[in-house]
Write a protein that holds these residues in place. Structure first.
Motif, short mmCIF file in Angstrom:
data_model
loop_
_atom_site.label_atom_id
_atom_site.label_comp_id
_atom_site.label_asym_id
_atom_site.label_seq_id
_atom_site.Cartn_x
_atom_site.Cartn_y
_atom_site.Cartn_z
N SER A 112 0.83 -1.20 0.00
CA SER A 112 0.00 0.00 0.00
C SER A 112 0.87 1.25 0.00
O SER A 112 0.56 2.24 -0.69
CB SER A 112 -0.92 0.00 1.23
OG SER A 112 -1.82 -1.09 1.18
N SER A 115 2.23 1.74 -3.44
CA SER A 115 1.18 2.25 -4.32
C SER A 115 0.99 3.74 -4.12
O SER A 115 0.83 4.51 -5.08
CB SER A 115 -0.13 1.51 -4.04
OG SER A 115 -1.19 2.03 -4.80
N ARG A 148 -5.82 -8.28 1.73
CA ARG A 148 -6.67 -7.24 1.15
C ARG A 148 -5.90 -5.98 0.81
O ARG A 148 -6.11 -5.37 -0.25
CB ARG A 148 -7.84 -6.95 2.10
CG ARG A 148 -8.94 -8.00 1.93
CD ARG A 148 -9.67 -8.29 3.22
NE ARG A 148 -10.64 -9.36 2.99
CZ ARG A 148 -10.32 -10.65 2.89
NH1 ARG A 148 -9.07 -11.03 3.00
NH2 ARG A 148 -11.26 -11.56 2.67
N ALA A 151 -3.97 -6.73 -2.35
CA ALA A 151 -4.87 -6.82 -3.50
C ALA A 151 -5.27 -5.43 -4.00
O ALA A 151 -5.29 -5.17 -5.21
CB ALA A 151 -6.10 -7.64 -3.15
N TRP A 152 -5.59 -4.56 -3.08
CA TRP A 152 -5.99 -3.20 -3.46
C TRP A 152 -4.82 -2.40 -4.01
O TRP A 152 -5.00 -1.51 -4.84
CB TRP A 152 -6.60 -2.48 -2.25
CG TRP A 152 -7.85 -3.11 -1.75
CD1 TRP A 152 -8.78 -3.82 -2.46
CD2 TRP A 152 -8.33 -3.13 -0.39
NE1 TRP A 152 -9.78 -4.28 -1.65
CE2 TRP A 152 -9.54 -3.86 -0.36
CE3 TRP A 152 -7.85 -2.59 0.81
CZ2 TRP A 152 -10.29 -4.06 0.80
CZ3 TRP A 152 -8.58 -2.79 1.97
CH2 TRP A 152 -9.79 -3.52 1.97
N THR A 155 -0.35 -3.21 -8.79
CA THR A 155 -0.59 -2.79 -10.16
C THR A 155 -1.27 -3.91 -10.93
O THR A 155 -2.20 -3.69 -11.70
CB THR A 155 0.74 -2.42 -10.85
OG1 THR A 155 1.42 -1.45 -10.06
CG2 THR A 155 0.50 -1.88 -12.24
N LYS A 156 -0.78 -5.11 -10.72
CA LYS A 156 -1.37 -6.32 -11.29
C LYS A 156 -1.15 -7.45 -10.29
O LYS A 156 -0.07 -7.57 -9.71
CB LYS A 156 -0.68 -6.67 -12.62
CG LYS A 156 -1.40 -7.72 -13.44
CD LYS A 156 -2.46 -7.09 -14.34
CE LYS A 156 -3.02 -8.12 -15.34
NZ LYS A 156 -3.96 -7.50 -16.28
N ARG A 171 -12.24 -9.10 -4.73
CA ARG A 171 -11.58 -7.93 -4.14
C ARG A 171 -11.31 -6.83 -5.17
O ARG A 171 -11.40 -5.65 -4.85
CB ARG A 171 -10.24 -8.33 -3.51
CG ARG A 171 -10.30 -9.58 -2.64
CD ARG A 171 -11.01 -9.34 -1.33
NE ARG A 171 -11.04 -10.54 -0.52
CZ ARG A 171 -12.15 -11.07 -0.02
NH1 ARG A 171 -13.32 -10.49 -0.26
NH2 ARG A 171 -12.10 -12.16 0.71
N VAL A 172 -10.90 -7.24 -6.39
CA VAL A 172 -10.51 -6.27 -7.42
C VAL A 172 -11.11 -6.69 -8.75
O VAL A 172 -11.51 -7.85 -8.93
CB VAL A 172 -8.98 -6.18 -7.53
CG1 VAL A 172 -8.35 -5.76 -6.21
CG2 VAL A 172 -8.37 -7.50 -8.00
N PRO A 173 -11.14 -5.79 -9.75
CA PRO A 173 -11.66 -6.16 -11.07
C PRO A 173 -10.83 -7.26 -11.74
O PRO A 173 -9.62 -7.37 -11.51
CB PRO A 173 -11.56 -4.84 -11.85
CG PRO A 173 -11.55 -3.76 -10.82
CD PRO A 173 -10.83 -4.35 -9.64
N HIS A 174 -11.49 -8.03 -12.60
CA HIS A 174 -10.83 -9.15 -13.28
C HIS A 174 -9.62 -8.69 -14.09
O HIS A 174 -8.64 -9.44 -14.20
CB HIS A 174 -11.82 -9.85 -14.22
CG HIS A 174 -12.79 -10.74 -13.52
ND1 HIS A 174 -12.49 -12.03 -13.17
CD2 HIS A 174 -14.06 -10.50 -13.10
CE1 HIS A 174 -13.55 -12.59 -12.56
NE2 HIS A 174 -14.51 -11.68 -12.50
N ARG A 176 -7.36 -6.76 -13.48
CA ARG A 176 -6.15 -6.54 -12.69
C ARG A 176 -5.53 -7.86 -12.22
O ARG A 176 -4.61 -7.85 -11.41
CB ARG A 176 -6.45 -5.65 -11.48
CG ARG A 176 -6.62 -4.17 -11.84
CD ARG A 176 -6.80 -3.32 -10.61
NE ARG A 176 -5.72 -3.54 -9.65
CZ ARG A 176 -5.86 -3.35 -8.32
NH1 ARG A 176 -7.03 -2.96 -7.83
NH2 ARG A 176 -4.84 -3.54 -7.52
#
Length: 374
Positions: A112, A115, A148, A151-152, A155-156, A171-174, A176
């Motif tokens: 995190s 990021s 979590r 995951a958030w 980048t990938k 947790r995240v869009p597919h 990613r």
């Protein structure tokens, strides 16, 4: 086997974090990191790996097989020392340009932070660590939170199994998530003379290679095998001690045909024990693509595996499956009684390995992913 584009010129700088260091000495992630680092260096990439510990007690930099290694000193031992190392490495990498590949999410809070500093960070999310029975409740909570956070922040995210990818998609869009399994070398020959050191004969024993933990079904496997005389051996590799309750249960359940040779690390010995085994028994109940199971496929082992979605996807038609000790006993009976079944499962093992788990294919997928994102 999947075909991937070839890149023959330097395309960037990859910084590998989350392992203890190279050369590999501490398990699956380090073995993967070593293979990937050497592969990328050969392909023209600059590769840097953070290593835990420094002989001088200061930050040191050296080069091993073309890989730049940054050695970070730590003052503590165990898991606390690993967290100290991860924090120091994260602070250090802020001044180092490049794309980060983090192996594992145990310090997701640091992901995190990276990021927030706008660093590209690919994260191999490993398995569902917070579900493992060996961890205490506080440790499970720590892992659950860090999963979590990672995951958030990533980048990938790289999932090593479709079921892990499905979990991450909550947790995240597919888009990613990339699914890239673990790899294994193929074994088509081995030194048969090494078997004598373990008191076994070719194709007259079965193998178990796993940590001695309840979630790996070691007790059920030993109970099932020991339910009757087999006329062959069960070789249970790993460390077993008399001062550990679970280890004692496993050893107490073992018949005279069960052998406990201790841990075996030498590659030539592991290859021989795998290659000449009648079958490999895999009891892991939690996880993604387990390295030991994939390595068994590469050795052409017939597989008897715990019946769950993780193992079924990996082993496919190379496996017979069990849920308890009685099932283990039955599957062993069937395998010993029918040599043609063993040959068919062995053939399916090699086929499945070629389809999905060869190292050149796995490493090319990682390179392709980083080329697209760097």
């Amino acid at each position: 086997m999947t075909n991937h584009p070839v890149h023959n010129v330097s395309t960037g700088h990859v910084i590998i974090m989350g392992i203890r260091g190279l050369p590999a000495a501490h398990g699956g992630f380090e073995t993967f990191a070593e293979r990937l680092a050497l592969y990328l260096v050969e392909r023209g990439w600059k590769v840097t790996v953070y290593c835990q510990g420094s002989a001088s007690g200061r930050r040191e930099v050296d080069v091993w097989e073309g890989v730049e290694r940054i050695h970070i000193p730590v003052k503590r031992d165990g898991s606390i020392g690993t967290i100290e190392f991860d924090i120091k490495a994260t602070m250090d990498v802020l001044s180092l340009p490049g794309t980060i590949l983090t192996l594992g999410y145990n310090t997701g809070f640091l992901c995190s932070f990276l990021s927030w500093r706008r660093r590209k960070n690919f994260i191999n999310m490993d398995g569902l660590e917070w579900k493992r029975a060996k961890y205490s409740t506080p440790a499970k909570i720590y892992l659950w939170v860090n999963e979590r956070l990672a995951a958030w922040a990533g980048t990938k995210l790289v999932a090593d199994h479709p079921s892990i990818a499905e979990h991450l998609a909550t947790r995240v869009p597919h888009d990613r998530i990339a699914t890239i399994p673990y790899g294994a070398p193929g074994i088509d020959q081995a030194d048969i003379t090494l078997l004598a050191d373990y008191g076994v004969e070719a194709h007259r024993y079965l193998t178990v290679i796993a940590r001695a933990e309840p979630e790996n079904s070691i007790l059920e496997i030993v109970q099932g095998f020991s339910a009757k005389p087999r006329g062959m051996k069960l070789l249970v590799l790993g460390k077993y001690t008399r001062d550990h309750d679970y280890h004692c249960q496993v050893m107490a359940a073992a018949s005279d045909e069960v052998l406990f040779p201790g841990p075996v690390y030498e590659a030539s010995r592991i290859q021989a024990l795998r290659f000449y085994s009648l079958a490999y028994i895999h009891g892991h109940q939690v996880g993604g693509t387990n390295p030991s199971l994939v390595e068994a496929l590469g050795a052409g082992n017939a597989v008897i595996a715990h019946d769950n979605k993780f193992n079924r996807w990996v082993a496919g038609g190379a496996g017979l499956y069990f849920v308890d000790a009685a099932d283990v006993s039955k599957q062993i009976d069937d395998l010993i009684a029918d040599p043609s079944l063993q040959r068919e499962l062995s053939s399916q093992a090699v086929k499945r390995w070629l389809e999905a788990f060869t190292w050149p294919d796995i490493l090319a997928q990682y390179e392709e992913l980083m080329v697209l994102k760097c």
